[in-house]
Motif scaffolding. Structure first.
Motif, PDB file in Angstrom:
ATOM      1  N   TYR A  66      -7.153   2.854   3.249  1.00  0.00           N
ATOM      2  CA  TYR A  66      -6.743   2.534   1.881  1.00  0.00           C
ATOM      3  C   TYR A  66      -7.898   1.829   1.183  1.00  0.00           C
ATOM      4  O   TYR A  66      -8.359   0.783   1.642  1.00  0.00           O
ATOM      5  CB  TYR A  66      -5.523   1.619   1.870  1.00  0.00           C
ATOM      6  CG  TYR A  66      -4.294   2.245   2.472  1.00  0.00           C
ATOM      7  CD1 TYR A  66      -3.377   2.937   1.673  1.00  0.00           C
ATOM      8  CD2 TYR A  66      -4.043   2.160   3.832  1.00  0.00           C
ATOM      9  CE1 TYR A  66      -2.245   3.513   2.226  1.00  0.00           C
ATOM     10  CE2 TYR A  66      -2.917   2.748   4.398  1.00  0.00           C
ATOM     11  CZ  TYR A  66      -2.029   3.416   3.587  1.00  0.00           C
ATOM     12  OH  TYR A  66      -0.905   3.994   4.132  1.00  0.00           O
TER      13      TYR A  66
ATOM     14  N   LEU B  47       0.830  -1.211   0.000  1.00  0.00           N
ATOM     15  CA  LEU B  47       0.000   0.000   0.000  1.00  0.00           C
ATOM     16  C   LEU B  47       0.861   1.257   0.000  1.00  0.00           C
ATOM     17  O   LEU B  47       0.552   2.226  -0.691  1.00  0.00           O
ATOM     18  CB  LEU B  47      -0.949  -0.004   1.201  1.00  0.00           C
ATOM     19  CG  LEU B  47      -2.012  -1.100   1.192  1.00  0.00           C
ATOM     20  CD1 LEU B  47      -2.734  -1.153   2.529  1.00  0.00           C
ATOM     21  CD2 LEU B  47      -2.989  -0.912   0.042  1.00  0.00           C
TER      22      LEU B  47
ATOM     23  N   VAL C  80      -8.951  -0.134  -2.170  1.00  0.00           N
ATOM     24  CA  VAL C  80      -8.346  -0.879  -3.275  1.00  0.00           C
ATOM     25  C   VAL C  80      -9.476  -1.433  -4.135  1.00  0.00           C
ATOM     26  O   VAL C  80     -10.375  -2.113  -3.616  1.00  0.00           O
ATOM     27  CB  VAL C  80      -7.460  -2.036  -2.753  1.00  0.00           C
ATOM     28  CG1 VAL C  80      -6.795  -2.769  -3.915  1.00  0.00           C
ATOM     29  CG2 VAL C  80      -6.416  -1.518  -1.761  1.00  0.00           C
TER      30      VAL C  80
ATOM     31  N   VAL D 274      -5.565   2.242  -6.097  1.00  0.00           N
ATOM     32  CA  VAL D 274      -5.345   2.290  -4.650  1.00  0.00           C
ATOM     33  C   VAL D 274      -5.393   3.761  -4.269  1.00  0.00           C
ATOM     34  O   VAL D 274      -4.655   4.569  -4.813  1.00  0.00           O
ATOM     35  CB  VAL D 274      -3.977   1.691  -4.244  1.00  0.00           C
ATOM     36  CG1 VAL D 274      -3.743   1.856  -2.748  1.00  0.00           C
ATOM     37  CG2 VAL D 274      -3.885   0.227  -4.651  1.00  0.00           C
TER      38      VAL D 274
END
Length: 183
Positions: free
Chosen positions: A147, A133, A149, A156
């Motif tokens: 985060y 990440l 995704v 991301v």
């Protein structure tokens, strides 16, 4: 009969390999659930879904975000979202005992999304998920970095601790990351 067994074994290998290939490489791992001996296959859990990954801490000013993270999970889990919480003491605000961390998450905030055993989220000892990440976006600067995704792993996006999960910016980004077939 021998040829049938060989073909069956090869077919089984090909199919299991195909499902692993659909899994994002950085999520091909197992993790221990918080305050438990149970192991979770992260690949199996996240395959084909958008993923929200958060580094958490029990004794942080942002800890009340657990409530909003749980709401996000409840609102979007049926639309293809998986939430993964990783407690970390990298910022010196996590309990020493997983039992105490679990109480904060499960009892105080009613968390039902997956919470895992504490990991490091930055530096050389960072968990491989957070190394990935960081390489794709940014290293956590504090607890409750979020985060997002996409299911295909091509996107991301990170959000700082101060970005609330209920904020318009976060909600718009989240909705854009959800698998298209579930919207």
């Amino acid at each position: 009969m021998k040829h049938f067994l060989i073909l069956s074994a090869l077919s089984a290998g090909l199919f299991s390999g195909a499902s692993q290939a659909e899994c994002l490489a950085f999520l091909q791992t197992t993790k221990q659930k918080l305050n438990s001996d149970q192991q979770v296959d992260i690949c199996e859990l996240t395959q084909g879904k958008a993923v929200l990954i958060v580094n958490t801490a029990s004794n942080c000013g942002f800890t009340p975000q657990f409530k909003e993270l749980e709401q996000v999970y409840q609102d979007y889990k049926d639309q293809g979202l998986v939430v993964l919480g990783f407690p970390s003491d990298d910022f010196f605000q996590e309990n020493d005992d997983q039992k105490d961390t679990a109480k904060v998450c499960y009892v105080n905030y009613g968390v039902t999304f997956n919470m895992f055993a504490p990991v490091s989220v930055r530096g050389k000892k960072a968990d491989p998920i957070f190394k990935y990440l960081t390489a794709q976006s940014a290293s956590p600067k504090w607890n409750f970095y979020k985060y997002l995704v996409s299911a295909d792993g091509k996107q991301v996006q990170h959000f700082t601790s101060s970005t609330k999960p209920s904020s318009d910016d976060f909600q718009q980004a989240l909705q854009a990351m959800l698998p298209k077939s579930t919207q």
